[in-house]
Structure formats: C-alpha cells, structure tokens
Design a protein around this motif. Sequence first.
Motif, PDB file in Angstrom:
ATOM      1  N   THR A   1       0.878  -1.154   0.000  1.00  0.00           N
ATOM      2  CA  THR A   1       0.000   0.000   0.000  1.00  0.00           C
ATOM      3  C   THR A   1       0.918   1.206   0.000  1.00  0.00           C
ATOM      4  O   THR A   1       1.806   1.303   0.843  1.00  0.00           O
ATOM      5  CB  THR A   1      -0.894   0.018   1.248  1.00  0.00           C
ATOM      6  N   SER A   2       0.732   2.077  -0.962  1.00  0.00           N
ATOM      7  CA  SER A   2       1.590   3.257  -1.039  1.00  0.00           C
ATOM      8  C   SER A   2       0.816   4.385  -1.725  1.00  0.00           C
ATOM      9  O   SER A   2      -0.411   4.345  -1.774  1.00  0.00           O
ATOM     10  CB  SER A   2       2.876   2.907  -1.796  1.00  0.00           C
ATOM     11  N   ILE A   3       1.544   5.328  -2.276  1.00  0.00           N
ATOM     12  CA  ILE A   3       0.905   6.483  -2.891  1.00  0.00           C
ATOM     13  C   ILE A   3       0.997   6.371  -4.400  1.00  0.00           C
ATOM     14  O   ILE A   3       2.087   6.234  -4.947  1.00  0.00           O
ATOM     15  CB  ILE A   3       1.613   7.789  -2.462  1.00  0.00           C
ATOM     16  N   THR A   4      -0.151   6.409  -5.071  1.00  0.00           N
ATOM     17  CA  THR A   4      -0.137   6.533  -6.523  1.00  0.00           C
ATOM     18  C   THR A   4      -0.324   8.009  -6.820  1.00  0.00           C
ATOM     19  O   THR A   4      -1.265   8.617  -6.329  1.00  0.00           O
ATOM     20  CB  THR A   4      -1.275   5.719  -7.158  1.00  0.00           C
ATOM     21  N   TYR A   5       0.616   8.600  -7.567  1.00  0.00           N
ATOM     22  CA  TYR A   5       0.488  10.035  -7.834  1.00  0.00           C
ATOM     23  C   TYR A   5       0.667  10.357  -9.297  1.00  0.00           C
ATOM     24  O   TYR A   5       1.313   9.621 -10.050  1.00  0.00           O
ATOM     25  CB  TYR A   5       1.458  10.839  -6.967  1.00  0.00           C
ATOM     26  N   ARG A   6       0.057  11.477  -9.711  1.00  0.00           N
ATOM     27  CA  ARG A   6       0.156  11.936 -11.082  1.00  0.00           C
ATOM     28  C   ARG A   6       1.501  12.628 -11.264  1.00  0.00           C
ATOM     29  O   ARG A   6       1.745  13.674 -10.676  1.00  0.00           O
ATOM     30  CB  ARG A   6      -0.980  12.931 -11.372  1.00  0.00           C
ATOM     31  N   THR A   7       2.351  12.065 -12.130  1.00  0.00           N
ATOM     32  CA  THR A   7       3.678  12.649 -12.288  1.00  0.00           C
ATOM     33  C   THR A   7       3.618  14.028 -12.946  1.00  0.00           C
ATOM     34  O   THR A   7       4.504  14.846 -12.776  1.00  0.00           O
ATOM     35  CB  THR A   7       4.568  11.715 -13.137  1.00  0.00           C
ATOM     36  N   ASP A   8       2.523  14.291 -13.698  1.00  0.00           N
ATOM     37  CA  ASP A   8       2.421  15.590 -14.372  1.00  0.00           C
ATOM     38  C   ASP A   8       1.757  16.646 -13.503  1.00  0.00           C
ATOM     39  O   ASP A   8       1.794  17.825 -13.822  1.00  0.00           O
ATOM     40  CB  ASP A   8       1.636  15.432 -15.679  1.00  0.00           C
ATOM     41  N   ILE A   9       1.114  16.250 -12.429  1.00  0.00           N
ATOM     42  CA  ILE A   9       0.424  17.223 -11.585  1.00  0.00           C
ATOM     43  C   ILE A   9       1.175  17.446 -10.273  1.00  0.00           C
ATOM     44  O   ILE A   9       1.376  18.579  -9.847  1.00  0.00           O
ATOM     45  CB  ILE A   9      -1.017  16.753 -11.278  1.00  0.00           C
ATOM     46  N   PHE A  10       1.596  16.345  -9.682  1.00  0.00           N
ATOM     47  CA  PHE A  10       2.225  16.455  -8.371  1.00  0.00           C
ATOM     48  C   PHE A  10       3.697  16.852  -8.532  1.00  0.00           C
ATOM     49  O   PHE A  10       4.481  16.128  -9.143  1.00  0.00           O
ATOM     50  CB  PHE A  10       2.122  15.110  -7.626  1.00  0.00           C
ATOM     51  N   GLU A  11       4.037  18.013  -8.000  1.00  0.00           N
ATOM     52  CA  GLU A  11       5.439  18.452  -8.087  1.00  0.00           C
ATOM     53  C   GLU A  11       6.194  17.920  -6.888  1.00  0.00           C
ATOM     54  O   GLU A  11       6.011  18.367  -5.765  1.00  0.00           O
ATOM     55  CB  GLU A  11       5.512  19.984  -8.119  1.00  0.00           C
ATOM     56  N   LEU A  12       7.018  16.955  -7.173  1.00  0.00           N
ATOM     57  CA  LEU A  12       7.749  16.279  -6.111  1.00  0.00           C
ATOM     58  C   LEU A  12       8.853  17.182  -5.572  1.00  0.00           C
ATOM     59  O   LEU A  12       9.606  17.777  -6.329  1.00  0.00           O
ATOM     60  CB  LEU A  12       8.362  15.000  -6.696  1.00  0.00           C
ATOM     61  N   GLU A  13       8.904  17.301  -4.255  1.00  0.00           N
ATOM     62  CA  GLU A  13      10.003  18.054  -3.632  1.00  0.00           C
ATOM     63  C   GLU A  13      10.911  17.042  -2.958  1.00  0.00           C
ATOM     64  O   GLU A  13      10.567  16.493  -1.916  1.00  0.00           O
ATOM     65  CB  GLU A  13       9.458  19.045  -2.601  1.00  0.00           C
ATOM     66  N   GLY A  14      12.036  16.780  -3.566  1.00  0.00           N
ATOM     67  CA  GLY A  14      12.948  15.793  -2.995  1.00  0.00           C
ATOM     68  C   GLY A  14      12.465  14.375  -3.249  1.00  0.00           C
ATOM     69  O   GLY A  14      11.867  14.091  -4.288  1.00  0.00           O
ATOM     70  N   GLU A  15      12.707  13.522  -2.264  1.00  0.00           N
ATOM     71  CA  GLU A  15      12.381  12.103  -2.436  1.00  0.00           C
ATOM     72  C   GLU A  15      10.897  11.840  -2.280  1.00  0.00           C
ATOM     73  O   GLU A  15      10.172  12.622  -1.669  1.00  0.00           O
ATOM     74  CB  GLU A  15      13.112  11.291  -1.348  1.00  0.00           C
ATOM     75  N   GLU A  16      10.476  10.689  -2.818  1.00  0.00           N
ATOM     76  CA  GLU A  16       9.104  10.244  -2.562  1.00  0.00           C
ATOM     77  C   GLU A  16       8.972   9.918  -1.079  1.00  0.00           C
ATOM     78  O   GLU A  16       9.864   9.291  -0.505  1.00  0.00           O
ATOM     79  CB  GLU A  16       8.797   8.995  -3.388  1.00  0.00           C
ATOM     80  N   SER A  17       7.859  10.344  -0.511  1.00  0.00           N
ATOM     81  CA  SER A  17       7.716  10.169   0.932  1.00  0.00           C
ATOM     82  C   SER A  17       6.231  10.151   1.297  1.00  0.00           C
ATOM     83  O   SER A  17       5.385  10.618   0.525  1.00  0.00           O
ATOM     84  CB  SER A  17       8.411  11.337   1.646  1.00  0.00           C
ATOM     85  N   TRP A  18       5.924   9.641   2.463  1.00  0.00           N
ATOM     86  CA  TRP A  18       4.525   9.672   2.919  1.00  0.00           C
ATOM     87  C   TRP A  18       4.053  11.099   3.129  1.00  0.00           C
ATOM     88  O   TRP A  18       2.846  11.352   3.180  1.00  0.00           O
ATOM     89  CB  TRP A  18       4.360   8.846   4.197  1.00  0.00           C
ATOM     90  N   ASP A  19       5.003  12.060   3.245  1.00  0.00           N
ATOM     91  CA  ASP A  19       4.616  13.462   3.396  1.00  0.00           C
ATOM     92  C   ASP A  19       3.754  13.930   2.221  1.00  0.00           C
ATOM     93  O   ASP A  19       3.004  14.900   2.332  1.00  0.00           O
ATOM     94  CB  ASP A  19       5.865  14.359   3.473  1.00  0.00           C
ATOM     95  N   MET A  20       3.890  13.238   1.074  1.00  0.00           N
ATOM     96  CA  MET A  20       3.117  13.634  -0.105  1.00  0.00           C
ATOM     97  C   MET A  20       1.621  13.647   0.187  1.00  0.00           C
ATOM     98  O   MET A  20       0.879  14.469  -0.345  1.00  0.00           O
ATOM     99  CB  MET A  20       3.391  12.673  -1.269  1.00  0.00           C
ATOM    100  N   LEU A  21       1.171  12.712   1.028  1.00  0.00           N
ATOM    101  CA  LEU A  21      -0.263  12.665   1.339  1.00  0.00           C
ATOM    102  C   LEU A  21      -0.627  13.653   2.450  1.00  0.00           C
ATOM    103  O   LEU A  21      -1.762  13.674   2.918  1.00  0.00           O
ATOM    104  CB  LEU A  21      -0.693  11.248   1.732  1.00  0.00           C
ATOM    105  N   TRP A  22       0.347  14.426   2.872  1.00  0.00           N
ATOM    106  CA  TRP A  22       0.092  15.462   3.878  1.00  0.00           C
ATOM    107  C   TRP A  22       0.457  16.844   3.303  1.00  0.00           C
ATOM    108  O   TRP A  22       0.606  17.790   4.020  1.00  0.00           O
ATOM    109  CB  TRP A  22       0.925  15.170   5.140  1.00  0.00           C
ATOM    110  N   ASP A  23       0.613  16.887   1.973  1.00  0.00           N
ATOM    111  CA  ASP A  23       1.094  18.098   1.324  1.00  0.00           C
ATOM    112  C   ASP A  23      -0.035  19.113   1.158  1.00  0.00           C
ATOM    113  O   ASP A  23      -0.994  18.886   0.410  1.00  0.00           O
ATOM    114  CB  ASP A  23       1.671  17.733  -0.058  1.00  0.00           C
TER     115      ASP A  23
END
Lengths: 310, 374
Positions: free
Chosen positions: B155-177
Amino acid sequence: MSDAASTGTATSSGKPRASTGFAALFHRSPTLRGYLMLSPALVIMVIGVLLPFLILVVMSFWTREGFGFDTTITAANYARAASEPIFGVFLIRSFWVSGIATIVTVLLCYPMAYYVAFHVHRHKMLWIILMTLPFWTSYLLRVFAWKVILGYEGVINSSLMTAGLIEAPLEFLLYSQTAVIIALAHAWAAFAILPLYVSLEKIDRSLLEAAADLGDGPVKRFLRITLPLSLPGIISATFLIFIPTTGDYITPALLGGPDGAMIGNLIQLQFGAVNNWPMGATLSIVLMLWIAAVALVFIFVTRKSKESLI
Amino acid sequence: MDIIDNLNAVKRGKLSRRAFNRSLLAAGVGLFSAPLLPRKALAAEGDHPTFFTWGGFDIGELYQPYEAANGALPNFSIFGGTEEALTKMRGGFVVDAAHPCNVGLKRWVDSGLFQPVDTSRLANWGDVMPELVAMQGNDNGAGSPWMVPFDWGGTSITYRTDIFELEGEESWDMLWDERYAGRLGSLASGGDAWWCGAIKAGVDFKDIATDMAFEKIAAELRAQRPLIRVYTDDTTTLEQALASGEMAAAMTWNSSAVLLQSEEVPVKFAKPKEGQLTWVCGIMIHKDAPNLEKTYEMIDAMLSVETGKFMINDYGYGHSNLKAFDEFDEDTLKSLGLSKNPAAILDEGHFMIPQSQDWESRMNETFELVKAGF
C-alpha cells in the motif's frame, strides 16, 4: 354458531365427536377462531418483527467482550451514546439531511401528483407507472448513477464546461451533504408520489366547483380545499421518506465524503469493523426512539394545523 | 467496489458477461440480505466449493487448473472488506473458504470458524514462499498453517507525475502536502490508512498497540483529514479520480497504479523513503466446509504457476508461488514494482502484524472519529 357447536358434539351413532377436542374448541370460541385466522400474519410478525426487535433491545444492554458478549445487563452503552459527542453530532446531521431531503422530495412530487390527479384524464395508471419507473432499478444503482452525474467529469460538470459557464469542474457537487440530499430526494420520490396522488385523487371535485361558484380564485381554492384535504397524503409521504432516509447508510457512504456520513454509517461500523454489536444495537434503539419522538411531534403539529385549516 | 472493479474487468475483456452478472447478483444480494441468508446458501450450485472473496478475484484466469479438471469454476460470494466477511460468517454464513489478510489472521483464527490446512493435499505447496507462510500467528501449534498465502503487495501512494510536483524524495509526506488540499485521496479502511499513518508518524509496528502509538497516529491522521477529498474503499473511485486529475495523489494498492499505467495515465506508485506498507492475503478453510475435497483442489489451482503469472502480469500483485516469478524477466517485474527476489520487497516495506480484536475495535473507532472530524 350455537347450532354448529351443538351438532358438532354428537354424531349419528351417538358417540360424542371430539367434544373436548380442538375442533370443538375451535367452534365454540370465537376468540380462538379469530386468533387462528390471524395466525399466519401473527407468526410472520412475531418472527420477522417482534423477535428481532426484542433481540436488539436485549443486546443493547450487553457489552462487547472480545469476539463475544458480556451478557450482564448494563446501561453503559446508553450512557456512552449520551455522553460521546460523535453520536449526537451524527444524529443531528442525519435528521438535518433527511429532513431537508424529505421537504425537497415532497415539494417536488406534489406538483407531479397534482398534475396527474387533476389534469390527466386518460391513461392515469400509465403516468403513475412512468413516475415510479426509477424504482424498477436497484437502489444501489440509482445511487451510483448520481455519482456519475455529479462527479468531477460527470454530466453536470462536463455540460457546464462545454457551455463555457465554468472554467474548472464544480467540486462541491459530489462528496457533500448536497449530493446526499439530491440522491435521497430522487431515490425515494415514488414513496412520496403515490400517497400524494391517492389523497389528491380522493378530493371531491364538487367542493372545488362550489368554491368556484362562490367566487374563490384558483389560489384560494387550492389553499382552502385542496391543500387541507391532501394533508393526509403529505403526512404519510413525509413519514415514508423521513423514517427510512434517517437511517440510510449506502447513500452517505458513496456520496457523502468526509462530512457527509450519517448515523446509519456509525451503526454499520459498530456491527462491522468495530465488532461491537451491543453498541450498534444501542444506537439503533436510540435512533428509533428519536424518530418516534420526532414523528409524534410532527403528528401533533399537523393535527393542530389541520384543525386550524379546516 | 466489486461492481466497478467488475465493470473494469468487463471493459478489459477479462470477465464474461455471465460471470459479471453472477457477481453483480452476489454483490447486490450480499449487501441487502446478509442477515437473511440461510446457511449454505450457495451450496445448491453443484458440488463446487464456494469461495468468499474480494471482487475481481472471481474470474476464471485465477482457477485454470480447477476449471480444466472440473469443467466449471468454483462458486463465488463477494465481500467489500474482510471485516464485513467475518461478520457475515459469524452470523452463520457458511462457505468453503474465505480470503482474509494477515492483519486479521489472529482474529479470524480466534473466531473459531476455521480449520488448519492439510498442506500434504496441495501439490503446489512446495513452491510457496516460506516467508509468507511463516507470518506471525499462522502456525496452529501442530505445524499446520491456518492460512494459505495467495496474493501479497504494497500500500503506497499513486500520484500523477504531471500534476504532483515532487520536492525531494518520494515520501509519505506527499499525502500530507497542503499544496494539494482537497486533491488527495485515501483508502477508508483502518486496515490500510491507520498503518500508513503509523509509518508516517514513525511508529514501529512492534509498538503499534501502545497508547502512545494511538495518540501519535491519530494526530497525524487528524492533520491529514482536511486535505482529503474522499476516503473510500472503492479503489475504482480513486483510480478514476487520479485519471481525471481530480486527485493529484492517493493511497492505493499496487494494482491501481498498474491499471492506470496500462491506460497510459501518467502515474507512479511511490516508493516512500520511509518504506511502504506490505501485506499478504490468503485462503482460510471454514471448519464446516461442505466441499472440502474440491476446496483443496481450488486452493491448489490458485497456487499454480498459471494463476501466479496472470496475477503478476494483470493485477500487479505478488503471488505466493515463487516459480511464478520465473515467468518474467527482471525488467517487467521492475516495471510492476516487483522483483525476482520478492522477499526483498517485503523486507524493504513494513509488514503488518496481526492484532487482537480489542486493538482492532479501538483502532477502527479512533480512525472513524478522525474521519468524522473529531
């Protein structure tokens, strides 16, 4: 009756026939006969309604213990239901959402029922059947359909965007209390149309003619005759929608979003994931009591207003 | 969940119309008449076992050897979640086998509704990954497992690579962004969300039952709640929302990412630096299974390499048969987020630990309070 009883006690051979038996008793006692004739319905009521309800009441005084129940009688669940804010908030939200849905449904269905009762002269049944057509599909599918209609790329959003009226899809349409109210109002419409139609259809047309002869305009005729006389239909439509929608859990689960969950979802949760059947039973009883209370108030108020109207 | 999963399967040509109708029926009947169903409700359909499973697992490709030998598929009864399934079975619904996951294992065993598995009756048992069999609480004390591992994944995060601007590494913080408030999605079941919250909160799964852990995890999830557009266990809802751009990122299982990628939606299944949540699901046999012989035959078919090949390729889930991985080259496996050494993936992630009923009740209630805004 006495003839049947006396001829039943002896046969031509002179021997008493089942004089103390069941058949004689059946013939002699009208009360027993009455109960026996009622019995199929009674059995169904006892097995299908009374017993489950009693089990629910008894269970609501138990507590959960691991997988099983602690059967010591206690009111702890009720104390919890009264003290923890989440239950109150959900209860109030349920009454609010289903109250609005009920009002919307009755307001939308009244003109439809009115039209069929007063202005359709041929094929009335066909009209009624057409209006109840949505009920031919499953409840679940109707709720899913609303999800498609109200969704981000749904019918409404894409039409508005194609028409150039909005730039980005409206997000409040889905996953909100609005969505739940819309879906409930549609899904339960037939329960409002039928009683409204029946009560409107029953109205004696000569009363309206008399009022017209005495100089009442259409608005006055409606307010003084049609509306009060259709009140029984409005009341039963209100009950038929309000009671089941208050406890509904499928619609809020699919369309409600984080702020749209209702008391039915909490009850389902207790019986399901939380595995606390006694608490689920308690919440069900509390909900029933509240609905009964609201219904009584409603009956009281409408009776008063009916008296004042007539 | 089942209905839309099935709709997708039909769309992809993976499900016959007849099978689709049957599962629709099962889903509908299951939802509205669960308490009314008589015992052995489905036993009438021939002598085939009834498998109580997730929507999407009721398709012929997963039971090919069984179908070849018997000319028919097992019967299926569909649930929307394992808790719902256990409740229904505790209410007297008898099936031959059911499909729980490792986190529920202890509770399922404690319910007393299941029998240990006689592995000598399974021809494919020798190829089953021992790491999966050895999950906590699976041994009945006499060397027999309670659950036959079948599918596993993350179980992890599926994200849109064209919409979600990643800051640094992939992390669970993405779902708290907070940049994506109202455009994030989460699975609604505590069985996933609570555990992901634990990873985010830095709680070691060994300590997940402590009061401290409860407080820390609840606090994280409370902070996340205003950002979430919808909590749902209907994975299709999340997939569609990601496909349309309604959501920028959502908590999902690996299958969602695989499905979206196959439809050329630019998504990625994140490998969070804190590790993903890993789980394994499997088959447990009911103690009163009416068709025990055929049940073993069905389980053996599910463990076969053919089944494994289909599941890895089409669903992107891991399969418990190690040999199934030999059917793929390393690149294909990598693109699916898997590898020739599946055990390594499990080691990299956080493997769920079975919990007691009391823990589960408390967790579900707490998570429900959080979702409701308390």
